[in-house]
Design a protein around this motif. Structure first.
Motif, PDB file in Angstrom:
ATOM      1  N   PRO A 263       5.285  18.986   7.668  1.00  0.00           N
ATOM      2  CA  PRO A 263       4.153  19.380   8.528  1.00  0.00           C
ATOM      3  C   PRO A 263       3.177  20.327   7.843  1.00  0.00           C
ATOM      4  O   PRO A 263       2.012  20.404   8.252  1.00  0.00           O
ATOM      5  N   ALA A 264       3.621  21.031   6.813  1.00  0.00           N
ATOM      6  CA  ALA A 264       2.733  21.953   6.113  1.00  0.00           C
ATOM      7  C   ALA A 264       1.820  21.226   5.125  1.00  0.00           C
ATOM      8  O   ALA A 264       0.858  21.819   4.625  1.00  0.00           O
ATOM      9  N   ILE A 265       2.113  19.963   4.831  1.00  0.00           N
ATOM     10  CA  ILE A 265       1.296  19.175   3.901  1.00  0.00           C
ATOM     11  C   ILE A 265       0.603  18.076   4.714  1.00  0.00           C
ATOM     12  O   ILE A 265       1.233  17.097   5.117  1.00  0.00           O
TER      13      ILE A 265
ATOM     14  N   ASP B 291      -0.436  12.533   7.462  1.00  0.00           N
ATOM     15  CA  ASP B 291      -1.350  11.390   7.564  1.00  0.00           C
ATOM     16  C   ASP B 291      -0.691  10.123   7.040  1.00  0.00           C
ATOM     17  O   ASP B 291      -0.829   9.033   7.625  1.00  0.00           O
ATOM     18  N   ALA B 292       0.030  10.243   5.923  1.00  0.00           N
ATOM     19  CA  ALA B 292       0.683   9.073   5.330  1.00  0.00           C
ATOM     20  C   ALA B 292       1.704   8.477   6.286  1.00  0.00           C
ATOM     21  O   ALA B 292       1.785   7.248   6.448  1.00  0.00           O
ATOM     22  N   ALA B 293       2.496   9.337   6.927  1.00  0.00           N
ATOM     23  CA  ALA B 293       3.498   8.845   7.872  1.00  0.00           C
ATOM     24  C   ALA B 293       2.839   8.149   9.054  1.00  0.00           C
ATOM     25  O   ALA B 293       3.306   7.098   9.525  1.00  0.00           O
TER      26      ALA B 293
ATOM     27  N   VAL C 234       0.847  -1.194   0.000  1.00  0.00           N
ATOM     28  CA  VAL C 234       0.000   0.000   0.000  1.00  0.00           C
ATOM     29  C   VAL C 234       0.878   1.238   0.000  1.00  0.00           C
ATOM     30  O   VAL C 234       1.665   1.459   0.929  1.00  0.00           O
ATOM     31  N   GLY C 235       0.752   2.053  -1.031  1.00  0.00           N
ATOM     32  CA  GLY C 235       1.442   3.332  -1.087  1.00  0.00           C
ATOM     33  C   GLY C 235       0.486   4.459  -0.751  1.00  0.00           C
ATOM     34  O   GLY C 235      -0.534   4.626  -1.415  1.00  0.00           O
ATOM     35  N   VAL C 236       0.782   5.197   0.313  1.00  0.00           N
ATOM     36  CA  VAL C 236      -0.061   6.319   0.723  1.00  0.00           C
ATOM     37  C   VAL C 236       0.498   7.572   0.058  1.00  0.00           C
ATOM     38  O   VAL C 236       1.630   7.982   0.336  1.00  0.00           O
ATOM     39  N   LEU C 237      -0.272   8.172  -0.833  1.00  0.00           N
ATOM     40  CA  LEU C 237       0.227   9.221  -1.706  1.00  0.00           C
ATOM     41  C   LEU C 237       0.171  10.605  -1.068  1.00  0.00           C
ATOM     42  O   LEU C 237      -0.723  10.923  -0.290  1.00  0.00           O
ATOM     43  N   SER C 238       1.153  11.400  -1.452  1.00  0.00           N
ATOM     44  CA  SER C 238       1.182  12.822  -1.142  1.00  0.00           C
ATOM     45  C   SER C 238       1.908  13.503  -2.292  1.00  0.00           C
ATOM     46  O   SER C 238       2.308  12.839  -3.263  1.00  0.00           O
ATOM     47  N   ALA C 239       2.068  14.812  -2.211  1.00  0.00           N
ATOM     48  CA  ALA C 239       2.784  15.519  -3.268  1.00  0.00           C
ATOM     49  C   ALA C 239       4.277  15.245  -3.215  1.00  0.00           C
ATOM     50  O   ALA C 239       4.976  15.384  -4.222  1.00  0.00           O
ATOM     51  N   VAL C 240       4.777  14.850  -2.062  1.00  0.00           N
ATOM     52  CA  VAL C 240       6.201  14.617  -1.859  1.00  0.00           C
ATOM     53  C   VAL C 240       6.380  13.326  -1.080  1.00  0.00           C
ATOM     54  O   VAL C 240       5.444  12.809  -0.464  1.00  0.00           O
ATOM     55  N   GLU C 241       7.608  12.809  -1.096  1.00  0.00           N
ATOM     56  CA  GLU C 241       7.892  11.577  -0.362  1.00  0.00           C
ATOM     57  C   GLU C 241       8.530  11.841   0.998  1.00  0.00           C
ATOM     58  O   GLU C 241       8.865  10.890   1.708  1.00  0.00           O
ATOM     59  N   LEU C 242       8.682  13.105   1.353  1.00  0.00           N
ATOM     60  CA  LEU C 242       9.208  13.473   2.657  1.00  0.00           C
ATOM     61  C   LEU C 242       8.097  14.022   3.533  1.00  0.00           C
ATOM     62  O   LEU C 242       7.171  14.681   3.044  1.00  0.00           O
TER      63      LEU C 242
END
Length: 462
Positions: free
Chosen positions: A338-340, A345-347, A327-335
């Motif tokens: 705190p501003a995103i 949530d993914a972490a 399961v890959g939890v997506l975001s705009a970045v892989e790091l």
């Protein structure tokens, strides 16, 4: 690749060129599409993948054409005549050797070449013959790097899911408002494949009218008359709660009306988890089904809703035969930023899976889309995990992102999408008016497979 020809003056009798090529299933699909030859002898049989199709003899002869046009004599060569004997057969998966040899040069600028295609595994002739070409008279160099690539829209993952569902007992399905042709046709198609046994719930006259337009006889199926979308949705849910149906399927009605009936506190289909939606995507070129969640129900899910989104998708993936879903939890970045919010949530979801709060799968996040699905992108970013580059489930930040992703895959990558609602006491088959027959059939297959495992779990068989 840079291609350079050999001109008429440069050609010598006895000059030869060899080229190897593996016959793939995609070659046969492309040949059928381009030539218009849809002979089933030359196409895969989805019901029996062990039976490898036979390549058309003309496909084999096209390999000779490729050597003539690319290598010897090469760019600028034109056909004059050809005589071939087809003495063997090539099957998908076979590797062949194509050889052309200059035989005779003629004063009119033509050249005769001996040609053959051999099966390398058995060292036997497949095609043998002679070709006369008009050889190029001037030097030509050609870079073929600019040629567009082709993507074969072959939906083998859906075919596999349908095959997996067909041996199961047909799932009794309350089809809500199948009052126009598309929604009724999908249910009838699944019924013919023995995946579901439909109970048609809605306006009787409209259902019969839709059947007449399809020239279908539906007298063998039970019909429950209900006036209006809300009444039909409640009647369908009641069939499930009464034990008469094993699931419900959306027909020609609004999704929110169907879900409102399913979410009733009394007589609904709640079982303690949030209702979430998962698309099962069959993306050409991707080696496994791709699950995208949630792109249809939860608009801006908070962390605890995302826990249910992830867990529901893992459970479905396991039902489909993925032993330990990645399961890959997506975001705009892989790091983690705190501003995103989505990265935070993914972490947290990743750590919750590590601590056993989410079970059954490997959960990694945050991941950007590229390093979630592409191992080269993951390596280039220095991400080392069992999920990065190999995600089978993609968890999107919100409905906007998920809806865009699914439609991009569908309309730009040629993907097919099946959809089910999870978290209820039974899977809910959620189709769209834009879905084609394969998508509707696959949605029924996914629901039937998942419900069979849920039933076995309750019986203690899993």
């Amino acid at each position: 690749m840079i291609l350079e020809n050999t001109t008429f003056d440069e050609l010598d009798p006895g000059a030869s060129f060899e080229h190897r090529r593996v016959c793939t299933l995609d070659d046969l699909y492309v040949f059928a599409a381009v030539s218009g030859n849809h002979n089933p002898m030359h196409l895969p049989d989805d019901s029996d993948e062990s039976e490898l199709p036979v390549a058309s003899g003309i496909w084999c002869s096209s390999l000779i054409s490729a050597v003539l046009g690319n290598y010897l004599p090469g760019p600028g060569t034109l056909y004059h005549s050809q005589a071939l004997n087809f003495v063997g057969r090539v099957h998908a998966g076979d590797e062949v050797l194509i050889r052309v040899t200059v035989k005779t040069k003629h004063a009119d600028g033509t050249v005769t070449l001996d040609t053959e295609v051999r099966d390398l595994a058995t060292d036997t002739l497949v095609v043998q013959g002679e070709v006369v070409v008009i050889a190029p008279t001037r030097k030509i160099t050609f870079d073929d790097a600019g040629l567009p690539g082709l993507v074969v829209q072959r939906h083998r993952h859906f075919s596999a899911l349908i095959r997996k569902a067909e041996p199961l007992p047909p799932l009794v399905t309350a089809v809500i408002c199948p009052e126009e042709t598309e929604s009724l046709e999908g249910a009838l198609l699944a019924a013919r494949r023995k995946i579901i046994t439909p109970i048609l719930v809605g306006n009787r006259d409209k259902i019969l009218q839709a059947a007449a337009q399809l020239n279908e006889h539906i007298s063998e199926f039970e019909m429950v008359h209900a006036e209006g979308e809300a009444a039909a949705a409640i009647a369908g849910v009641d069939l499930v709660t009464a034990g008469r149906a094993g699931t419900i399927m959306k027909g020609h009605l609004h999704t929110d009306i169907l879900l409102r009936a399913a979410l009733r506190k009394t007589g609904g289909l709640r079982r303690g988890r949030r209702f979430t939606h998962t698309f099962v995507m069959d993306v050409p070129g991707v080696a496994h089904p791709l699950l995208v969640t949630d792109a249809a129900i939860n608009i801006a899910p908070d962390l605890m809703t995302k826990v249910d989104i992830v867990q529901n998708a893992i459970d479905l993936a396991i039902s489909m035969g993925i032993e330990t879903p990645r399961v890959g939890v997506l975001s705009a970045v892989e790091l983690v930023n705190p501003a995103i919010v989505s990265s935070m949530d993914a972490a947290l979801l990743s750590k919750m899976a590590d601590r056993g709060q989410i079970k059954g799968g490997l959960v990694e996040g945050p991941l950007a889309m590229d390093n979630a699905v592409d191992p080269v992108a993951a390596r280039s970013k220095g991400i080392k995990s069992m999920v990065a580059g190999h995600a089978e489930v993609l968890v999107v930040p919100d409905l906007d992102a998920g809806n865009m992703l699914v439609k991009q895959l569908t309309f730009m990558a040629g993907a097919e999408a099946a959809g089910v609602v999870l978290g209820a006491s039974v899977p809910i088959i959620l189709t769209s008016r834009a879905d084609d027959a394969m998508s509707r059939l696959a949605s029924c297959a996914v629901a039937a497979i998942h419900q069979a495992r849920l039933t076995d779990d309750k019986r203690g068989l899993v």
